[in-house]
Design an enzyme around this catalytic site. Structure first.
Site, short mmCIF file in Angstrom:
data_model
loop_
_atom_site.label_atom_id
_atom_site.label_comp_id
_atom_site.label_asym_id
_atom_site.label_seq_id
_atom_site.Cartn_x
_atom_site.Cartn_y
_atom_site.Cartn_z
N GLY A 36 44.82 34.94 41.64
CA GLY A 36 44.27 35.93 41.71
C GLY A 36 43.15 34.56 42.47
O GLY A 36 43.62 33.03 42.32
N LYS A 37 42.01 33.95 43.36
CA LYS A 37 41.39 32.61 43.74
C LYS A 37 39.86 33.15 44.15
O LYS A 37 39.51 34.80 44.78
CB LYS A 37 41.91 32.19 44.85
CG LYS A 37 42.06 30.70 45.26
CD LYS A 37 42.17 30.35 43.74
CE LYS A 37 42.41 28.21 44.47
NZ LYS A 37 43.46 27.51 43.34
#
Ligand code: NAD
Length: 411
Positions: free
Chosen positions: A103-104
């Site tokens: 994720g980011k």
């Protein structure tokens, strides 16, 4: 710029998909992000006006474990850049075999324009917007460009207001709040282990190697310090204020002290100042890009002197530059392995938080070294048996494991 980042991530993914013989439907399934969240963050500025910022959290894949990835505060952040970086995290956690997905997150903001108080209010507003989709077993943010342990402390505190005490909701926290010893140095230390592993495979060592580091924040400054400690000579560094070269060797500690006192390298007199962008083509043996993405391009790749590139940054090399490096025989240690030390020690921090039992720093560093060594052995074997560059080998390993996990879980 950021559309390029996504195109580049997809290009590298497709190369591995082809190498693995994935069918189109499976490739599309693996590439497509799971969830993309975009939130408005309004804060009261110190002067009484309202500041409106847009924040993003992209959750790419969680077949191997909770989504995991950094949070970036930068004026170029947008949904495509965050999506590209989230995808890289999926392959990265897989390459080093830590039980996470990818994720980011990010907020489009120039942190230089905000006071400490405004940054805190912005961070808390962002948590208000995303707390329902993050958590110790769902999605765990960490520091990235222009965020740090203090940012993670605010996230930890704001999240606790909704869900109670849960230090495992973020990593890269201050030690006082459940951070791990060795976490701040981890990404730079991982770059060192990655480079030493490659040099070992080539029958070489770091002693006397001339090194240039672009970016002098968390990753770059630690990499410079640790490479110098192992006998390399740092001949160039750069940050947002420009480039600095000294063929005789840079005193890394004096540069770090200057940044601690003044925020950037601006005004530091320990080396000759040059144009910042020119740092990557200066004479050296090893180049460590540790700032922004997309800095090694078809325009400058031919002029890069280094024989080894250690990708401390995420996405620093465009596919066109990568092809030039392969033709020139330059060894590129790809981001999804080279800078995986950060997420690896984030995993240790999270494991310590879940157990409420804390490790000595020596154990952190030893375990990091072991994981980086094991991952390299696998990548090197793939690269040599398939006769492919290290980057493709890393994607083959990373995508391959996510594919297996996805298949086992079913649709
Ligand atoms: P940071 O905010 O601590 O430091 C960023 C550095 O880049 C600063 O020195 C800044 O001055 C410099 N910089 C900014 N613009 C520049 C430019 N145009 N030219 C040269 N230098 C410039 O960020 P960080 O955490 O060290 O992250 C750096 C890179 O490493 C990013 O690509 C990030 O995604 C990647 N990364 C970070 C971690 C981590 O644990 N922090 C882990 C993996 C990868």
């Amino acid at each position: 710029m950021s559309k390029d980042a996504l195109d580049n991530a997809n290009f590298y993914f497709e190369t591995a998909a082809k190498e693995l013989g994935l069918t189109r439907d499976v490739a599309v399934q693996l590439r497509t992000p799971h969830r993309q969240v975009k939130v408005e963050c309004n804060i009261e500025k110190d002067d009484g006006s309202i500041g409106t910022y847009v924040g993003f959290r992209v959750q790419h894949d969680n077949s191997r474990g909770p989504f995991k990835g950094g949070l970036r505060y930068h004026f170029e952040v947008d949904d495509q850049e965050v999506t590209a970086l989230a995808q890289l995290m999926t392959w990265k956690t897989s390459v080093v075999g830590v039980p996470y997905g990818g994720g980011k997150g990010g907020i489009c903001v120039d942190t230089r324009q905000l006071s400490e108080g405004e940054l805190q209010r912005l961070t808390r507003k962002f948590v208000d917007g995303i707390y329902e989709v993050i958590g110790p077993t769902t999605d765990i943010p960490a520091p990235d460009m222009y965020t740090n342990a203090q940012t993670m402390a605010w996230i930890f505190d704001q999240y606790a207001k909704y869900r109670g005490y849960a230090p495992g909701v973020v990593t890269g926290k201050p030690i006082e709040l459940g951070g791990s010893l060795g976490r701040s140095a981890a990404t730079g230390r991982g770059c060192l282990f990655a480079c030493q592993n490659l040099l070992g495979a080539l029958g070489d060592t770091l002693a006397g190697k001339r090194v240039i580091v672009q970016g002098f924040g968390n990753v770059g400054s630690w990499a410079a310090r640790l490479f110098a400690e192992q006998g390399a000579k740092i001949v160039g560094i750069a940050d947002i204020s420009g480039g600095y070269v000294n063929a005789g060797g840079i005193d890394v500690e004096s540069a770090i002290a200057h940044v601690q006192a003044h925020g950037t390298l601006e005004g530091w007199t320990g080396a000759d100042a040059i144009d910042g962008a020119a740092i990557v083509t200066q004479d050296c043996d090893i180049l460590i890009p540790a700032a922004l993405g997309g800095v090694l391009t078809k325009e400058n790749a031919g002029d890069v002197a280094a024989k080894i590139i250690v990708e401390g940054a995420n996405g620093p090399t465009t596919p066109q530059a990568d092809e030039i490096f392969t033709k020139k025989g330059v060894h590129v240690i790809p981001d999804i392995y080279a800078n995986a030390g950060g997420v690896t020690v984030s995993y240790f921090e999270w494991a310590q938080n879940m157990q409420h039992f804390y490790w000595e720093e020596e154990k952190v560093n030893t375990e990091l070294e072991r994981i980086m060594k094991n991952a390299f052995t696998k990548l090197w074997a793939e690269a040599t048996t398939r006769n492919i560059p290290l980057r493709t080998a890393a994607y083959v390993v990373g995508v391959g494991r996510v594919h297996q996990a996805t298949q086992l879980r079913g649709v």
